[in-house]
Design an enzyme around this catalytic site. Sequence first.
Site, PDB file in Angstrom:
ATOM      1  N   ASP A  35      47.772  38.358  38.200  1.00  0.00           N
ATOM      2  CA  ASP A  35      49.215  38.095  38.287  1.00  0.00           C
ATOM      3  C   ASP A  35      49.426  37.034  39.372  1.00  0.00           C
ATOM      4  O   ASP A  35      49.109  37.258  40.544  1.00  0.00           O
ATOM      5  CB  ASP A  35      49.960  39.395  38.629  1.00  0.00           C
ATOM      6  CG  ASP A  35      51.469  39.232  38.533  1.00  0.00           C
ATOM      7  OD1 ASP A  35      51.939  38.604  37.561  1.00  0.00           O
ATOM      8  OD2 ASP A  35      52.178  39.734  39.423  1.00  0.00           O
ATOM      9  N   GLU A  60      49.385  35.708  45.969  1.00  0.00           N
ATOM     10  CA  GLU A  60      50.736  35.499  46.492  1.00  0.00           C
ATOM     11  C   GLU A  60      50.655  34.622  47.735  1.00  0.00           C
ATOM     12  O   GLU A  60      49.774  34.801  48.574  1.00  0.00           O
ATOM     13  CB  GLU A  60      51.383  36.864  46.801  1.00  0.00           C
ATOM     14  CG  GLU A  60      52.637  36.837  47.614  1.00  0.00           C
ATOM     15  CD  GLU A  60      53.766  35.977  47.021  1.00  0.00           C
ATOM     16  OE1 GLU A  60      54.052  36.098  45.817  1.00  0.00           O
ATOM     17  OE2 GLU A  60      54.344  35.174  47.785  1.00  0.00           O
ATOM     18  N   ASP A 113      58.865  30.807  41.005  1.00  0.00           N
ATOM     19  CA  ASP A 113      59.948  30.089  41.700  1.00  0.00           C
ATOM     20  C   ASP A 113      60.386  28.897  40.846  1.00  0.00           C
ATOM     21  O   ASP A 113      59.538  28.105  40.414  1.00  0.00           O
ATOM     22  CB  ASP A 113      59.468  29.604  43.074  1.00  0.00           C
ATOM     23  CG  ASP A 113      59.336  30.752  44.061  1.00  0.00           C
ATOM     24  OD1 ASP A 113      59.953  31.809  43.822  1.00  0.00           O
ATOM     25  OD2 ASP A 113      58.612  30.599  45.064  1.00  0.00           O
ATOM     26  N   ASP A 149      63.934  34.003  33.936  1.00  0.00           N
ATOM     27  CA  ASP A 149      65.351  34.067  33.537  1.00  0.00           C
ATOM     28  C   ASP A 149      65.977  32.674  33.625  1.00  0.00           C
ATOM     29  O   ASP A 149      67.186  32.533  33.454  1.00  0.00           O
ATOM     30  CB  ASP A 149      66.116  35.060  34.427  1.00  0.00           C
ATOM     31  CG  ASP A 149      65.937  34.789  35.905  1.00  0.00           C
ATOM     32  OD1 ASP A 149      64.768  34.632  36.345  1.00  0.00           O
ATOM     33  OD2 ASP A 149      66.940  34.706  36.635  1.00  0.00           O
TER      34      ASP A 149
HETATM   35  C1  LIG Z   1      60.666  34.691  42.126  1.00  0.00           C
HETATM   36  S1  LIG Z   1      59.303  35.485  42.845  1.00  0.00           S
HETATM   37  C2  LIG Z   1      58.797  36.610  41.537  1.00  0.00           C
HETATM   38  C3  LIG Z   1      57.937  37.718  42.051  1.00  0.00           C
HETATM   39  C4  LIG Z   1      57.379  38.669  40.985  1.00  0.00           C
HETATM   40  N1  LIG Z   1      56.440  37.994  40.120  1.00  0.00           N
HETATM   41  C5  LIG Z   1      58.477  39.307  40.189  1.00  0.00           C
HETATM   42  O1  LIG Z   1      58.579  39.014  38.972  1.00  0.00           O
HETATM   43  O2  LIG Z   1      59.221  40.121  40.751  1.00  0.00           O
HETATM   44  C6  LIG Z   1      58.012  34.246  42.776  1.00  0.00           C
HETATM   45  C7  LIG Z   1      56.827  34.581  43.678  1.00  0.00           C
HETATM   46  O3  LIG Z   1      55.809  33.612  43.535  1.00  0.00           O
HETATM   47  C8  LIG Z   1      55.280  33.279  44.823  1.00  0.00           C
HETATM   48  N2  LIG Z   1      54.671  31.947  44.713  1.00  0.00           N
HETATM   49  C9  LIG Z   1      55.340  30.785  44.521  1.00  0.00           C
HETATM   50  N3  LIG Z   1      54.460  29.761  44.424  1.00  0.00           N
HETATM   51  C10 LIG Z   1      53.211  30.295  44.551  1.00  0.00           C
HETATM   52  C11 LIG Z   1      51.897  29.753  44.536  1.00  0.00           C
HETATM   53  N4  LIG Z   1      51.687  28.445  44.362  1.00  0.00           N
HETATM   54  N5  LIG Z   1      50.847  30.588  44.691  1.00  0.00           N
HETATM   55  C12 LIG Z   1      51.062  31.922  44.876  1.00  0.00           C
HETATM   56  N6  LIG Z   1      52.288  32.496  44.903  1.00  0.00           N
HETATM   57  C13 LIG Z   1      53.345  31.702  44.732  1.00  0.00           C
HETATM   58  C14 LIG Z   1      56.509  33.359  45.714  1.00  0.00           C
HETATM   59  O4  LIG Z   1      56.199  33.480  47.087  1.00  0.00           O
HETATM   60  C15 LIG Z   1      57.210  34.598  45.145  1.00  0.00           C
HETATM   61  O5  LIG Z   1      56.749  35.791  45.744  1.00  0.00           O
END
Ligand SMILES: C[S@@+](CC[C@H](N)C(=O)[O-])C[C@H]1O[C@@H](n2cnc3c(N)ncnc32)[C@H](O)[C@@H]1O
Length: 209
Positions: A35, A60, A113, A149
Amino acid sequence: MRQHVNPLSCNFNQIEKIPSLSEMFGDSKSKLHLDIGCAAGEFLFDLALFNTSWNYLGIEIREKLIKNAKLKVIEREIKNLYFIFGNANNILNDVQNKFIIKNLKSISFNFPDPWFKKRHHKRRVIQTGFINMLSNSLQRGTLIFIKTDVKDLFDYMDCTISSNVNFKTIDKEDLNYFESFNPNKVKTDREKYVILNQLDIFEKIYIKI
Ligand SMILES: C[S@@+](CC[C@H](N)C(=O)[O-])C[C@H]1O[C@@H](n2cnc3c(N)ncnc32)[C@H](O)[C@@H]1O
């Protein structure tokens, strides 16, 4: 509101040493799901309990979340779950870590993101080069799940993955055939929020051919 982390910051150039699969998991032969952007890992904790015959790996970029998740794994003595801190793009592009990609049965990108501004699109986790690298290293039959979304982000991710001839889409109904876990049974934190607020969810599944 949490502050987004810029994955292109040089803070993430240094990659932690990733242990072997047998050091990460109780049974390293189990099927492996990754994931990407797992946040605090709640989705993976649920999956790891729900389906103990698979191993789960979360990457993460927010270090504190990974520190806490790792502590929870130890406290709860969970043997089929492991977390890695860092930028997933850098970690998986590193030649030392190719063994992860080669052993995967499936990957999820859940609500990545969005980085709305055009000049920030390069910060999105799904990039053409990254997808090409995955397509060269993943085993045939490996699945990629995307879910968001944000319609614009969905179109961008779908276009990027579909442009690679080694991936084709499959229907959710066909998942059992591919012996995958059913991602609908477990919701991510963001997904719970999206459902509660009755927002749209856009999702697709691809298979490496
Ligand atoms: C909007 S959150 C969604 C979290 C989770 N997947 C959910 O659906 O609840 C996006 C996550 O991706 C992480 N993230 C963004 N870019 C990343 C990268 N290049 N490598 C690892 N994590 C990343 C962010 O820090 C954040 O925790």
